[in-house]
Design a protein around this motif. Structure first.
Motif, PDB file in Angstrom:
ATOM      1  N   LEU A 129      -7.412   7.550  12.130  1.00 33.05           N
ATOM      2  CA  LEU A 129      -6.277   8.274  11.550  1.00 33.05           C
ATOM      3  C   LEU A 129      -5.049   8.206  12.456  1.00 33.05           C
ATOM      4  N   ALA A 130      -5.275   8.266  13.770  1.00 32.06           N
ATOM      5  CA  ALA A 130      -4.150   8.170  14.698  1.00 32.06           C
ATOM      6  C   ALA A 130      -3.468   6.812  14.590  1.00 32.06           C
ATOM      7  N   GLU A 131      -4.265   5.754  14.455  1.00 33.79           N
ATOM      8  CA  GLU A 131      -3.675   4.418  14.338  1.00 33.79           C
ATOM      9  C   GLU A 131      -3.028   4.207  12.979  1.00 33.79           C
ATOM     10  N   LEU A 132      -3.615   4.788  11.930  1.00 33.17           N
ATOM     11  CA  LEU A 132      -3.021   4.663  10.602  1.00 33.17           C
ATOM     12  C   LEU A 132      -1.612   5.231  10.558  1.00 33.17           C
ATOM     13  N   GLU A 133      -1.384   6.295  11.304  1.00 33.58           N
ATOM     14  CA  GLU A 133      -0.070   6.957  11.291  1.00 33.58           C
ATOM     15  C   GLU A 133       1.040   6.056  11.800  1.00 33.58           C
ATOM     16  N   ARG A 134       0.714   5.052  12.577  1.00 32.86           N
ATOM     17  CA  ARG A 134       1.747   4.200  13.164  1.00 32.86           C
ATOM     18  C   ARG A 134       2.414   3.298  12.129  1.00 32.86           C
ATOM     19  N   HIS A 135       1.661   2.894  11.108  1.00 35.79           N
ATOM     20  CA  HIS A 135       2.190   1.901  10.169  1.00 35.79           C
ATOM     21  C   HIS A 135       2.076   2.315   8.713  1.00 35.79           C
ATOM     22  N   ASN A 136       1.555   3.508   8.438  1.00 30.93           N
ATOM     23  CA  ASN A 136       1.351   3.949   7.060  1.00 30.93           C
ATOM     24  C   ASN A 136       1.701   5.426   6.930  1.00 30.93           C
ATOM     25  N   GLU A 137       1.868   5.837   5.699  1.00 31.43           N
ATOM     26  CA  GLU A 137       2.114   7.248   5.401  1.00 31.43           C
ATOM     27  C   GLU A 137       0.931   7.764   4.590  1.00 31.43           C
ATOM     28  N   PHE A 138       0.320   8.855   5.027  1.00 34.39           N
ATOM     29  CA  PHE A 138      -0.852   9.332   4.304  1.00 34.39           C
ATOM     30  C   PHE A 138      -1.055  10.832   4.508  1.00 34.39           C
ATOM     31  N   THR A 139      -1.844  11.409   3.598  1.00 31.74           N
ATOM     32  CA  THR A 139      -2.260  12.803   3.688  1.00 31.74           C
ATOM     33  C   THR A 139      -3.752  12.868   3.403  1.00 31.74           C
ATOM     34  N   VAL A 140      -4.496  13.547   4.279  1.00 33.21           N
ATOM     35  CA  VAL A 140      -5.917  13.777   4.017  1.00 33.21           C
ATOM     36  C   VAL A 140      -6.018  14.979   3.094  1.00 33.21           C
ATOM     37  N   GLU A 141      -6.395  14.730   1.840  1.00 34.24           N
ATOM     38  CA  GLU A 141      -6.428  15.797   0.848  1.00 34.24           C
ATOM     39  C   GLU A 141      -7.731  16.588   0.877  1.00 34.24           C
TER      40      GLU A 141
END
Length: 238
Positions: A129-141
């Motif tokens: 999740l930390a790495e995903l934040e660098r290149h993507n926009e997301f929310t854990v629902e």
């Protein structure tokens, strides 16, 4: 197993870019990630707001720079089953690199994608999740930690769940809306918090029409629920 529901916006995904520009949605039917060739093969259902929207969406999908292959398997009106091969996206690579895996179908609409992702370890989840934040926009629902007993129960009763889901999907839009409003307003509480007359006023139809819509919906859901219970009983006795 840690199971996450993620609302995702990738910046290198052909499907997301297409649904950003065209009134079309995609639902995955089957997928296969090939890490050696860094590509994802999928079969999807594409549904446009109209026949024209479907054609425009498929044209844009084929022309996307990250799309390697896109072909139609079948088509009727504004719905098509398609096969695609796309380049591995940053999010796919990140999930795979940190031991994650896809646990359910994904749906793409209005420039966003709904993912079901699993991890076996809290640390792998945190790093991904930390790495995903660098290149993507997301929310854990939603986040569930499923033990082996619950996971076995889920897999063993998948047919029952599917039967119940099909029963819910068989409801017409009117039946579903009537069902939802009646339940939300306390029609099924004891004592009842709303009446058929009040529901008829809400929908601006006759009392008889509301009653018929409720009964049709109840029959469909009850039939599906009873079928699911029979499947569960059968699975237990195998």
């Amino acid at each position: 197993m840690i199971d996450l529901d993620i609302d995702m916006r990738q910046y290198d995904c052909p499907f997301i870019d297409t649904t950003d520009d065209v009134d079309i949605a995609f639902s995955a039917v089957q997928w296969q990630l090939d890490t050696d060739d860094a590509q994802l093969e999928t079969r999807l259902i594409a549904k446009g707001e109209s026949t024209g929207a479907l054609e425009a969406g498929l044209h844009e999908l084929r022309s996307h720079p990250n799309m390697r292959e896109c072909y139609i398997l079948s088509k009727r009106d504004a719905v098509a089953e398609i096969g695609t091969t796309i380049e591995e996206t940053n999010a796919m690579r990140t999930i795979q690199h940190h031991g994650g895996y896809i646990t359910g179908p994904f749906r793409i609409e209005d420039g966003r994608e709904h993912w079901h992702v699993g991890f076996d370890d809290d640390r792998d989840e945190d790093h991904a999740l930390a790495e995903l934040e660098r290149h993507n926009e997301f929310t854990v629902e939603d986040r569930d930690q499923v033990g082996p007993t619950a996971l076995f129960d889920l897999l063993e009763n998948s047919d029952s769940a599917l039967r119940l889901l099909e029963g819910c999907r068989s409801l017409t839009e009117t039946e579903r809306e009537t069902f939802e409003v009646a339940s939300r307003n306390g029609y099924y509480e004891t004592p009842r918090e709303t009446t058929l007359d009040e529901l008829a006023d809400h929908f601006d139809v006759s009392k008889t029409a509301v009653s018929m819509n409720l009964r049709r919906g109840e029959r469909k859901v009850l039939k599906a629920a009873l079928g699911a219970l029979e499947d569960m009983d059968g699975a237990r006795h195998v």
